[in-house]
Design a protein around this motif. Structure first.
Motif, PDB file in Angstrom:
ATOM      1  N   PHE A 276      33.048 -37.264  -3.376  1.00  0.00           N
ATOM      2  CA  PHE A 276      31.974 -36.314  -3.650  1.00  0.00           C
ATOM      3  C   PHE A 276      31.016 -36.142  -2.475  1.00  0.00           C
ATOM      4  CE2 PHE A 276      33.048 -38.219  -7.867  1.00  0.00           C
ATOM      5  CZ  PHE A 276      33.643 -37.092  -8.409  1.00  0.00           C
ATOM      6  N   LYS A 277      30.661 -37.234  -1.807  1.00  0.00           N
ATOM      7  CA  LYS A 277      29.673 -37.174  -0.728  1.00  0.00           C
ATOM      8  C   LYS A 277      30.367 -37.055   0.632  1.00  0.00           C
ATOM      9  CE  LYS A 277      26.173 -37.423  -3.456  1.00  0.00           C
ATOM     10  NZ  LYS A 277      25.384 -36.198  -3.680  1.00  0.00           N
ATOM     11  N   GLN A 278      30.496 -35.818   1.105  1.00  0.00           N
ATOM     12  CA  GLN A 278      31.122 -35.587   2.409  1.00  0.00           C
ATOM     13  C   GLN A 278      30.101 -35.175   3.468  1.00  0.00           C
ATOM     14  OE1 GLN A 278      34.720 -33.279   2.257  1.00  0.00           O
ATOM     15  NE2 GLN A 278      35.412 -34.202   0.324  1.00  0.00           N
ATOM     16  N   ASP A 279      28.829 -35.147   3.081  1.00  0.00           N
ATOM     17  CA  ASP A 279      27.716 -34.854   4.002  1.00  0.00           C
ATOM     18  C   ASP A 279      27.884 -33.531   4.743  1.00  0.00           C
ATOM     19  OD1 ASP A 279      26.467 -37.175   3.266  1.00  0.00           O
ATOM     20  OD2 ASP A 279      27.359 -38.371   4.877  1.00  0.00           O
ATOM     21  N   ILE A 280      28.554 -32.588   4.100  1.00  0.00           N
ATOM     22  CA  ILE A 280      28.710 -31.240   4.678  1.00  0.00           C
ATOM     23  C   ILE A 280      28.284 -30.237   3.609  1.00  0.00           C
ATOM     24  CG2 ILE A 280      30.274 -29.569   5.736  1.00  0.00           C
ATOM     25  CD1 ILE A 280      32.116 -31.902   6.448  1.00  0.00           C
ATOM     26  N   PRO A 281      27.110 -29.664   3.707  1.00  0.00           N
ATOM     27  CA  PRO A 281      26.666 -28.680   2.705  1.00  0.00           C
ATOM     28  C   PRO A 281      27.617 -27.486   2.632  1.00  0.00           C
ATOM     29  CG  PRO A 281      24.840 -29.359   4.091  1.00  0.00           C
ATOM     30  CD  PRO A 281      26.080 -29.910   4.735  1.00  0.00           C
ATOM     31  N   GLY A 282      27.890 -27.041   1.417  1.00  0.00           N
ATOM     32  CA  GLY A 282      28.714 -25.849   1.229  1.00  0.00           C
ATOM     33  C   GLY A 282      30.206 -26.089   1.328  1.00  0.00           C
ATOM     34  N   LYS A 341      25.594 -21.120   2.331  1.00  0.00           N
ATOM     35  CA  LYS A 341      26.469 -20.913   3.479  1.00  0.00           C
ATOM     36  C   LYS A 341      27.749 -21.712   3.263  1.00  0.00           C
ATOM     37  CE  LYS A 341      23.304 -18.496   5.541  1.00  0.00           C
ATOM     38  NZ  LYS A 341      23.440 -17.019   5.651  1.00  0.00           N
ATOM     39  N   LYS A 342      28.847 -21.000   3.231  1.00  0.00           N
ATOM     40  CA  LYS A 342      30.138 -21.647   2.983  1.00  0.00           C
ATOM     41  C   LYS A 342      30.602 -22.393   4.232  1.00  0.00           C
ATOM     42  CE  LYS A 342      33.683 -19.035   3.029  1.00  0.00           C
ATOM     43  NZ  LYS A 342      34.623 -17.948   2.735  1.00  0.00           N
ATOM     44  N   ALA A 343      30.999 -23.654   4.080  1.00  0.00           N
ATOM     45  CA  ALA A 343      31.499 -24.444   5.197  1.00  0.00           C
ATOM     46  C   ALA A 343      32.999 -24.207   5.377  1.00  0.00           C
ATOM     47  CB  ALA A 343      31.228 -25.929   4.944  1.00  0.00           C
ATOM     48  N   GLU A 344      33.509 -24.639   6.509  1.00  0.00           N
ATOM     49  CA  GLU A 344      34.952 -24.490   6.783  1.00  0.00           C
ATOM     50  C   GLU A 344      35.734 -25.401   5.835  1.00  0.00           C
ATOM     51  OE1 GLU A 344      38.135 -24.998  10.470  1.00  0.00           O
ATOM     52  OE2 GLU A 344      35.978 -25.272  10.814  1.00  0.00           O
TER      53      GLU A 344
END
Length: 444
Positions: A276-282, A341-344
């Motif tokens: 769950f916690k990947q430290d990348i918003p979006g 903002k969608k991340a890659e």
């Protein structure tokens, strides 16, 4: 023709005779040479049995009745057409009378019988295909249904001379039809029906015991515990299905059966695996639907999308109906959110609910450039942060005092603002979701 059939050893033995062209379990095809030899020897006074034995045939294997009928047929063909009568136009061994050409009246009668049978079969299939759910599926009638159908058609339209043709059209044997309607079979079915009626009455006593309706397993236990009667669970279910005895509780979901029948819904693999916690918003988005009880017994539904890394609720939708729009509108609200903002490599994770396996939802997810992931079946821990949010939301929001849908929507909007901007969380370094999102973006 004789009803005697040949075993594999007998077929092998007959095939070795030079006067046999081919042999199957049900018949023999003789060579033209043997037929001509038979006619010549028979005219000299020899009996059919003698001729067959002299040519190396075992009459006990072939059967005397088959020998006599073959001789009778060949003699008739020889008298009518001579040697040519023992052959057909293709040069194959014959001796059997060719099929008679049907008259125009007979052809019309057959077509009329065929149309009548097909109409009756279609009417019967309509009742079976739709299964009460509006979903059509391919159904093949069992032989017993076809026997009843043909008998009904014959009686209604007086097609007694069309039995052979109707059986052939329905793909059943005439012997099976006669066997089904024989007095012994009818008597046996009547006895079984009487026994089923008796069992039904006993099952109904257990079904209504203490005025509490029950399912098949509860009925089985009640019969054993209260009436000292032991029935097989399959038997109880068969009787309940036969006489439409249905438990009103925890019935099979017809929508799920419809999904399976249409094969439109698709389950996708679990890409998240609780990371769950990947430290990348979006990047990792969690979604689910929950029930909201408010006012005097009123019910609404809340669908949310949560950013797993920041705990921010990036989109939500409230409705008084749990339709497909509940999930798709939430996605569209996410699309309208300018702050998101969608991340890659971003993807949305959910359970295997019908809203998320629906082709409309999955199509919209692809159009938004998102991947899709699903929890394992029946495993709520695979979407634990989303479930945790619903728990806090129901504890902290004032849902019950709301009396109208408008009040409920205002309360939910106020709470979402509070949760994202002002509710500090210990596991977010004592920040609010919005603050933590900005913190991660600066660190990147």
């Amino acid at each position: 023709m004789s009803k005697k059939t040949f075993s594999e050893k007998e077929i092998e033995k007959l095939s070795q005779n030079p006067y046999v062209k081919s042999v199957t379990s049900r018949g023999i095809t003789y060579t033209d040479e043997f037929k001509q030899l038979f006619i010549a020897s028979n005219q000299k006074g020899k009996l059919p049995r003698e001729i067959f034995e002299e040519c190396g045939f075992d009459v006990n294997v072939i059967g005397l009745k088959r020998v006599q009928s073959s001789g009778k047929r060949w003699r008739a063909c020889y008298r009518e057409s001579g040697v040519l009568g023992l052959q057909d136009a293709r040069g194959q061994s014959s001796g059997r009378p060719s099929s008679r050409e049907l008259t125009l009246e007979e052809k019309n009668a057959r077509l009329e019988a065929q149309n009548t049978l097909l109409k009756a079969e279609n009417e019967l299939l309509k009742k079976i295909r739709f299964c009460g759910m509006g979903v059509e599926r391919q159904v093949e009638l069992p032989p017993c249904k076809k026997y009843i159908l043909i008998r009904t058609v014959i009686k209604k339209y007086h097609l007694h001379r069309m039995l052979n043709y109707l059986c052939k059209m329905a793909g059943i044997s005439r012997s099976g039809y006669y066997r089904y309607w024989s007095s012994a079979s009818v008597k046996m079915r009547n006895q079984r029906e009487q026994k089923d009626e008796q069992v039904k009455e006993i099952i109904l006593k257990a079904f209504r015991f203490k005025r509490r309706k029950k399912g098949a397993r509860s009925i089985k236990m009640t019969l054993e515990g209260q009436f000292q009667i032991v029935y097989n669970l399959k038997r109880i279910r068969r009787i309940m299905k036969k006489y439409d005895i249905m438990c009103p509780f925890r019935k099979a979901n017809p929508y799920k059966r419809m999904m399976k029948a249409t094969q439109e819904h698709r389950v996708v693999p679990n890409l998240l695996n609780r990371e769950f916690k990947q430290d990348i918003p979006g990047k990792v988005l969690l979604t689910d639907i929950t029930y909201l009880y408010y006012g005097t017994g009123r019910k609404a539904y809340l669908s949310t999308i949560k950013d797993s890394s920041t705990n921010e609720i990036v989109a939500y939708h409230v409705s008084d109906r749990i339709t497909m729009d509940l999930a798709t509108e939430t996605l569209l609200n996410l699309k309208k959110n300018r702050r998101f903002k969608k991340a890659e490599g971003a993807f949305i994770h959910s359970d295997q609910g019908t809203h998320y396996t629906h082709p409309d939802f999955q199509k919209l997810v692809k159009q938004m450039g998102l991947g899709q992931s699903m929890s394992r079946r029946g495993n709520c821990w695979d979407n634990a942060p989303q479930e945790s949010f619903f728990g806090h939301f129901k504890d902290e929001a004032s849902i019950k005092p709301c009396t109208t849908m408008e009040e409920l929507r205002r309360e939910i909007k106020d709470y979402m603002t509070y949760y994202n901007h002002y509710r500090y969380q210990w596991n977010l370094k004592k920040m609010t979701p919005i603050q933590y999102r900005d913190h991660l973006l600066r660190a990147a």
